[in-house]
Design an enzyme around this catalytic site. Structure first.
Site, mmCIF file in Angstrom:
data_model
loop_
_atom_site.group_PDB
_atom_site.id
_atom_site.type_symbol
_atom_site.label_atom_id
_atom_site.label_comp_id
_atom_site.label_asym_id
_atom_site.label_seq_id
_atom_site.Cartn_x
_atom_site.Cartn_y
_atom_site.Cartn_z
ATOM 1 C CG ASP A 132 12.652 -19.421 24.174
ATOM 2 O OD1 ASP A 132 13.152 -20.245 23.397
ATOM 3 O OD2 ASP A 132 11.706 -19.679 24.937
ATOM 4 C CG ASP B 79 10.655 -26.194 26.991
ATOM 5 O OD1 ASP B 79 11.659 -25.859 26.331
ATOM 6 O OD2 ASP B 79 9.651 -25.474 27.094
HETATM 7 C C1 GLA Z 1 10.265 -22.145 25.594
HETATM 8 C C2 GLA Z 1 11.416 -22.226 26.590
HETATM 9 C C3 GLA Z 1 10.843 -22.271 28.000
HETATM 10 C C4 GLA Z 1 9.983 -21.042 28.249
HETATM 11 C C5 GLA Z 1 8.895 -20.937 27.196
HETATM 12 C C6 GLA Z 1 8.136 -19.633 27.274
HETATM 13 O O1 GLA Z 1 9.507 -23.304 25.580
HETATM 14 O O2 GLA Z 1 12.210 -23.347 26.327
HETATM 15 O O3 GLA Z 1 11.885 -22.350 28.947
HETATM 16 O O4 GLA Z 1 10.801 -19.909 28.246
HETATM 17 O O5 GLA Z 1 9.433 -21.034 25.890
HETATM 18 O O6 GLA Z 1 7.113 -19.558 26.332
#
Ligand code: GLA
Length: 740
Positions: free
Chosen positions: A493, A557
């Protein structure tokens, strides 16, 4: 956390969840400074030289684009005594601050009135609590309040990464009324054999005072708009007590339930409405049914672990023929293990039987370059547990996945998201888990024993989005550690890696961290599915496969609202060509069941219609299916959504052709997916707010007469030899058909 959410979502959240009482004072602007000084909470502090900031939007959007760390807001507000006079209850003043990225401590004229999350200097270290809504109260007779004069609300904020500040809502001050203490909770719903449903609803009093009023409910047929039943009942709720009500109504689509509580003294009403959940997927056959796509991608020489997903009455007996050398299977569990053979395609004959019958299938093991020949299916901790994930919660989820029969349908990966890492590496640079995960290797072994895969999470940056340790500078070492732990899946990520690319707008700058980890994973003799998470930057779908990515997030997200589902799901119109066996577009995880990102766990805010849309659209999109809820508390409705073998088969179709939108006609969209057997799956979606009638002429989707139209949710043929289909679709709902 990405924490950059669509404006639409912010608006709805603000209005829907936190309507203020009649008289209120908006808190729209503040004096603002980055940094931290305890003196900034004092009323007498002179902030005239501070800049102004809008309260309610992250500071990154207001001139502080790269700033993370401490900052203070000082809101100057005159609070009219009329607020108090006009209030019926007169008990407390409420300061509503919406959400804060990530931690806050709030002072009212120098007096601490609330704190959410933990600062880095606190015992136990930094804890982000951005999903929590800040509603702080102060007694109306507290001498700290200066009525009709200026008051200072000083808010110390800490942003641990991503966006920062007060956001996702419009802050205000008002007086609490008693009805604010009323909380509706849908405790359970039962689906009875006589086509009736029974909903249990509790009305709770969250205040330490008696609340007296009337509870009114109404059961409405959404199609005819006729009231089926309604009733008013007296409700007297002692302090902190709740009352349970039971409502019965027909078990079918289209039932809307309205609940109202009117508090006697203020005459104010709290309302709540829901679409009653309804089951469409029929009960599964007790005969064995193999629910596998029938393909398995492995790298030659890597360890293999594959459980043949089969539904039906247990015990089941598995039989496998023509297994390539190096592999063996357990006839009781149906788990195939061993070492992947040299490159080539191996046709394995699988048969599963019980006392009622048997099912057979060819499983093609493709030993070569590609993994994830169909979209990954499993569970990820994030949408539910957020940073509160722990070994115990992960094990419970795995247990639930097996016990609730999800593994019988192909759900097989248990993925730990952010929040597992210790605050520092060992002296040799090795990453270690924090106290919530006593032994990662043991966890991996535990999952593998049940035929489950083990997923983990990291960031190419120094810090993850949640502020935990990332892999920057330790990529090789971390890949080796994952190998040792038996990891089968890595979500990588971007998060703080954006600090490394600052100012560099080239494509290579975005690819580089993913190339580094790709090369390190390739050195491990282990099949590790590589999940690229960078929110779609630079059209990742065009190059994700070059990174050896098996899936790549295409958007920001997701969250459990229609706006989010709509914004993400229905915008996947330009990337279909790039998805296929081995590499999938990832519109983010499922928002079904009990979710909450570690805070205020609640049943998804999506209506049942929207939930059917969610599963149908994700299946059409060949999206990875990652359940994001509290698996231990999976309810019958959600399980029914997750265990429809025909719906899952659309997602897992071996051709791997992502659906395309063929019709976009006002509120109706039709998405079509070409399937491997020559048939097509179609979703007819109603994006409008009301039930809608629609006739789909098959020539509009380039088809003539269709032999069979099968309703996938009901697993029922609904028409034969037709050139069109007519349907009536619920608001935000879908008709999901297979045309054969
Ligand atoms: C980002 C990702 C999420 C999750 C968070 C964890 O926002 O897009 O899916 O993994 O980080 O902190």
């Amino acid at each position: 956390m990405k924490k950059i959410l669509s404006l639409l979502w912010l608006i709805t959240m603000g209005i829907a969840a936190h309507a203020q009482n009649g008289n209120f004072v908006k808190l729209s602007t503040a004096k603002f400074s980055t940094g931290n000084d305890a003196a900034w909470k004092e009323t007498g502090f002179n902030d005239t030289n501070w800049k102004n900031i809008k309260v309610g939007d992250v500071w990154q959007e207001q001139g502080y684009s790269d700033y993370h760390g401490f900052a203070w807001y000082r809101i100057h507000v005159v609070i009219p005594s009329a607020l108090k006079k006009q209030s019926v209850w007169g008990d407390s003043l409420r300061v509503f601050l919406a959400h804060v990225n990530d931690v806050d401590e709030t002072y009212f004229n120098g007096k601490l009135i609330g704190k959410t999350g933990a600062f880095p200097e606190d015992r136990g270290g930094y804890v982000s609590k951005w999903p929590a809504v800040r509603n702080y109260c102060i007694a109306a007779n507290d001498p700290a309040i200066k009525w009709d004069q200026e008051n200072i609300i000083a808010i110390k904020v800490y942003d641990g990464g991503g966006s920062g500040g007060i956001f996702m809502g419009a802050p205000y001050i008002d007086m609490l009324e008693k009805f604010d203490g009323i909380v509706f909770t849908q405790t359970e719903i039962s689906f009875l054999p006589n086509a009736q449903s029974v909903r249990k609803l509790t009305i709770g009093n969250s205040f330490k005072t008696n609340i007296t009023g009337k509870f009114h409910y109404r059961i409405l047929d959404e199609v005819t708009q006729k009231t089926i039943a309604e009733k008013t009942l007296n409700a007297n709720l002692p302090p902190l007590r709740k009352e349970t009500y039971t409502l019965a109504f027909p078990h079918r689509e289209g039932i809307k339930l309205y609940y109202e509580f009117t508090e006697t003294a203020s005459g104010k009403t709290k309302t709540f409405a829901e679409i009653a959940p309804y089951l469409l997927t029929p009960k599964a056959s007790l005969k064995p049914m193999i629910n596998s796509a029938g393909v398995l991608g492995v790298h030659p020489g890597s360890p293999v672990l594959y459980k043949i997903p089969t539904s039906g009455q247990k015990p089941l007996k598995y039989m496998v023929k023509n297994l390539p050398q190096g592999l063996s299977f357990d006839p009781k569990t149906g788990i195939i293990t061993g070492t992947a053979p040299k490159a080539g395609n191996y046709l394995v004959f699988v048969s599963v039987s019980n006392t009622l019958g048997k099912d057979e299938k060819i499983l093609t093991i493709k030993s070569g370059k590609l993994l994830a020949l169909t979209p990954p299916m499993g569970w990820n901790s994030w949408n539910c547990w957020g940073l509160n994930v722990s070994d115990e919660k992960v094990r419970l989820s795995a247990k639930a996945m097996v016990d609730k029969g999800l593994t019988d349908y192909g759900w097989n990966s248990i993925n730990v998201d952010d929040g597992w890492q210790a605050p520092s590496r060992q002296s040799n640079g090795e990453i270690v888990p924090n106290e919530k995960f006593p032994d990662m290797k043991a966890l991996g072994t535990h999952l593998h024993q049940q035929g489950l895969k083990f997923g983990i999470y990291s960031s190419p940056g120094a810090k993850t989005c949640g502020g935990y340790l990332g892999s920057l500078g330790h990529e090789g070492q971390d890949a080796g550690t994952y190998f040792n732990w038996g990891v089968d899946y890595l979500k990588y990520d971007l998060c703080s890696y954006s600090d490394q690319t600052a100012g560099d707008t080239t494509l290579f700058a975005q690819q580089k961290p993913y190339i580094v980890m790709r090369n390190e994973l390739a050195k491990q003799q282990r099949d590790i599915v590589y999940s690229i998470c960078q929110y779609g930057i630079k059209d990742v779908w065009k190059w994700g496969a070059q990174m050896n990515g098996n899936l790549w997030r295409t958007t920001e997200d997701i969250t459990d609202t229609w706006e989010s589902l709509y914004g993400i799901g229905f915008s996947q119109t330009n990337n279909a060509a790039y998805a296929g066996p081995g590499g999938w577009n990832d519109p983010d995880m499922l928002i079904l069941g009990r979710v909450g990102w570690g805070e205020n766990l609640h049943q998804t805010n999506l209506t049942p219609y929207e939930q059917y849309t969610h599963m149908s659209l994700w299946s059409l999109l060949s999206a990875p299916l990652l359940i994001g809820c509290d698996m231990d508390k999976l309810d019958e409705f959600t399980l029914n959504l997750l265990k429809n073998r025909e719906v899952i088969a659309i997602d897992q179709d071996v051709a791997g052709k992502q659906a395309v939108r063929v019709i976009n006609d006002k509120q109706i969209q039709v998405w079509v997916k070409q399937l491997a057997d020559g048939s097509k799956a179609i979703g007819i979606f109603n994006l409008g707010e009301k039930y809608s009638k629609y006739t789909l002429d098959f020539n509009k989707i380039h088809m003539g007469k269709v032999k069979i139209v099968r309703d996938l949710w009901q697993q029922k043929d609904i028409a034969k030899n037709v050139a069109a289909v007519s349907c009536i679709i619920p608001p935000h709902g879908v008709r999901f058909y297979k045309l054969m």
